[in-house]
Design an enzyme around this catalytic site. Structure first.
Site, PDB file in Angstrom:
ATOM      1  N   TRP A  26       0.839  -1.199   0.000  1.00  0.00           N
ATOM      2  CA  TRP A  26       0.000   0.000   0.000  1.00  0.00           C
ATOM      3  C   TRP A  26       0.881   1.260   0.000  1.00  0.00           C
ATOM      4  CZ3 TRP A  26      -3.901   1.133   4.608  1.00  0.00           C
ATOM      5  CH2 TRP A  26      -4.562   2.339   4.371  1.00  0.00           C
ATOM      6  N   ASP A  61       1.129  -8.519  -1.237  1.00  0.00           N
ATOM      7  CA  ASP A  61      -0.254  -8.074  -1.384  1.00  0.00           C
ATOM      8  C   ASP A  61      -0.258  -6.620  -1.833  1.00  0.00           C
ATOM      9  OD1 ASP A  61      -3.286  -8.586  -0.610  1.00  0.00           O
ATOM     10  OD2 ASP A  61      -2.759  -6.582   0.123  1.00  0.00           O
ATOM     11  N   TYR A  66      -3.588   1.423  -5.154  1.00  0.00           N
ATOM     12  CA  TYR A  66      -2.449   2.013  -4.446  1.00  0.00           C
ATOM     13  C   TYR A  66      -1.621   2.866  -5.410  1.00  0.00           C
ATOM     14  CZ  TYR A  66      -3.565  -1.604  -0.960  1.00  0.00           C
ATOM     15  OH  TYR A  66      -4.192  -2.425  -0.052  1.00  0.00           O
ATOM     16  N   GLN A 185      -9.797 -10.567   3.777  1.00  0.00           N
ATOM     17  CA  GLN A 185      -8.721  -9.702   4.245  1.00  0.00           C
ATOM     18  C   GLN A 185      -9.311  -8.539   5.044  1.00  0.00           C
ATOM     19  OE1 GLN A 185      -5.475  -6.549   2.545  1.00  0.00           O
ATOM     20  NE2 GLN A 185      -5.744  -8.385   1.306  1.00  0.00           N
ATOM     21  N   LYS A 224       7.859   3.776  16.573  1.00  0.00           N
ATOM     22  CA  LYS A 224       8.579   4.853  15.876  1.00  0.00           C
ATOM     23  C   LYS A 224       7.740   6.129  15.751  1.00  0.00           C
ATOM     24  CE  LYS A 224      12.086   2.095  14.314  1.00  0.00           C
ATOM     25  NZ  LYS A 224      11.732   0.830  14.904  1.00  0.00           N
ATOM     26  N   ARG A 239      -2.739   9.446   7.097  1.00  0.00           N
ATOM     27  CA  ARG A 239      -2.769   9.234   8.542  1.00  0.00           C
ATOM     28  C   ARG A 239      -2.860  10.544   9.323  1.00  0.00           C
ATOM     29  NH1 ARG A 239       2.562   5.723   9.205  1.00  0.00           N
ATOM     30  NH2 ARG A 239       3.268   7.377   7.798  1.00  0.00           N
ATOM     31  N   GLY A 291       3.656  -3.646   5.773  1.00  0.00           N
ATOM     32  CA  GLY A 291       4.153  -2.743   4.736  1.00  0.00           C
ATOM     33  C   GLY A 291       5.592  -2.333   4.993  1.00  0.00           C
ATOM     34  N   ARG A 293       8.627   0.103   3.415  1.00  0.00           N
ATOM     35  CA  ARG A 293       8.914   1.177   2.458  1.00  0.00           C
ATOM     36  C   ARG A 293      10.400   1.282   2.138  1.00  0.00           C
ATOM     37  NH1 ARG A 293       5.293   6.367   4.194  1.00  0.00           N
ATOM     38  NH2 ARG A 293       5.973   7.036   2.109  1.00  0.00           N
ATOM     39  N   GLN A 297      13.632  -1.677   7.073  1.00  0.00           N
ATOM     40  CA  GLN A 297      12.448  -1.955   7.889  1.00  0.00           C
ATOM     41  C   GLN A 297      12.096  -3.439   7.925  1.00  0.00           C
ATOM     42  OE1 GLN A 297       9.601   0.543   5.844  1.00  0.00           O
ATOM     43  NE2 GLN A 297       9.902   2.243   7.271  1.00  0.00           N
TER      44      GLN A 297
END
Length: 322
Positions: A26, A61, A66, A185, A224, A239, A291, A293, A297
């Protein structure tokens, strides 16, 4: 964590053996659209995908929505680098189209879905999609038509398995009359537990596969996220306006992160890893979508696939076994 060491589950009755943690694409769709995550460097995205696959993750996924094709195109670039027999399973979704101002329009009409599937196949560079999902059950009156289109795509061999995202149990029952629902999902995390009430027990009783999204609360449970970081979110990060990232919910959620951090310290891991492992405690859940990026991570979260939380851990988090 190394290739082939990640715990796996069978995804419902599909026969697909998936790693307990999968790669969610996403955020790599970037910003500039209604549910974007702010600027994203495609090279960072590609490096993150490569790292996850190197470490044994065996499914991705994504969705046409997206970045309105951007995420699928990036995933397609990553797949093109790999020998066909080493490619991960690829799951994607339909029913959200680009509207004015790069806002989402919902469409479950047959012809629209067949067009979307073809466009997704082209962006991903695939002959068939491993799992094709309806993204949202909107408009509700068209879910039967949309589901019949997915069943048609499966009959044609353009998709191997079919499922739904964001449906409730009554909607799944409705469309099961047309063709079996192989997977669902839902959103599921320590701060979004609704799915555990009816949907997850229903899926388990029906033998429907479950992959959950946002198990770390869209980053909120990673440890974080701070108030100052939220203030610095780009304006095109969805967000920034989400109530979970605003008071009064934010204080409660950050208190939960403190408890996750205590449990994580006992296991020598990170709070987000514990949050993902919590979702995998639910016996209905086959896999959690995480997810990534950037490549750095990836490694800290993958141990969630194998992390066993004790009753004492769950009490400390303030959450009984789901």
């Amino acid at each position: 964590m190394h290739t082939d060491q990640l715990a796996r589950s069978e995804l419902g009755r599909t026969g697909l053996q998936i790693t307990r943690v999968g790669l969610g694409a996403w955020a790599i769709g970037g910003g500039g659209w209604e549910f974007g995550w702010g600027p994203q460097d495609d090279e960072h995205s590609l490096a993150a995908i490569r790292r996850a696959l190197e470490q044994g993750v065996n499914w991705i996924d994504t969705a046409a929505a997206y970045g309105f094709g951007r995420s699928e195109s990036v995933v397609g670039r990553a797949l093109a680098e790999m020998p066909r027999d080493e490619r991960p399973y690829v799951f994607t979704k339909c029913s959200l189209l680009e509207g004015p101002g790069r806002r989402v329009i919902h469409n479950l009409k047959r012809d629209s879905i067949l067009r979307e599937a073809q466009a997704s196949l082209e962006r991903l560079g695939l002959d068939a999609i491993d799992l094709y999902q309806i993204h949202w059950p909107n408009p509700p009156e068209d879910i039967e038509q949309g589901w019949a289109a997915l069943a048609e795509l499966k009959e044609q061999g353009l998709v191997r398995h079919i499922g739904v995202s964001n449906f409730d149990a009554s909607q799944v029952r409705r469309i099961q009359q047309i063709a079996p629902v192989e997977t669902i999902q839902p959103q599921y995390s320590l701060i979004e537990r609704d799915a555990a009430r009816e949907l997850l027990p229903f899926a388990q009783s029906e033998g429907i596969g479950v992959i959950v999204y946002s198990p770390m609360g869209s980053g909120l449970l990673t440890g974080k996220i701070t108030r100052s970081r939220i203030e610095q979110f780009p304006d095109d990060d969805w967000r920034k306006q989400d109530e979970r990232f605003l008071e009064p919910q934010l204080s409660r959620n950050l208190e939960l992160v403190d408890r996750l951090s205590e449990v994580a310290a006992r296991h020598g891991t990170e709070p987000g890893t514990v949050a993902v492992a919590w979702t995998l405690c639910n016996p209905a859940v086959d896999g959690a979508i995480v997810g990534f990026r950037r490549p750095e991570q990836v490694d800290p979260v993958l141990p969630a696939a194998n992390l066993k939380l004790t009753d004492e851990n769950l009490e400390q988090i303030g959450a009984r076994a789901p």
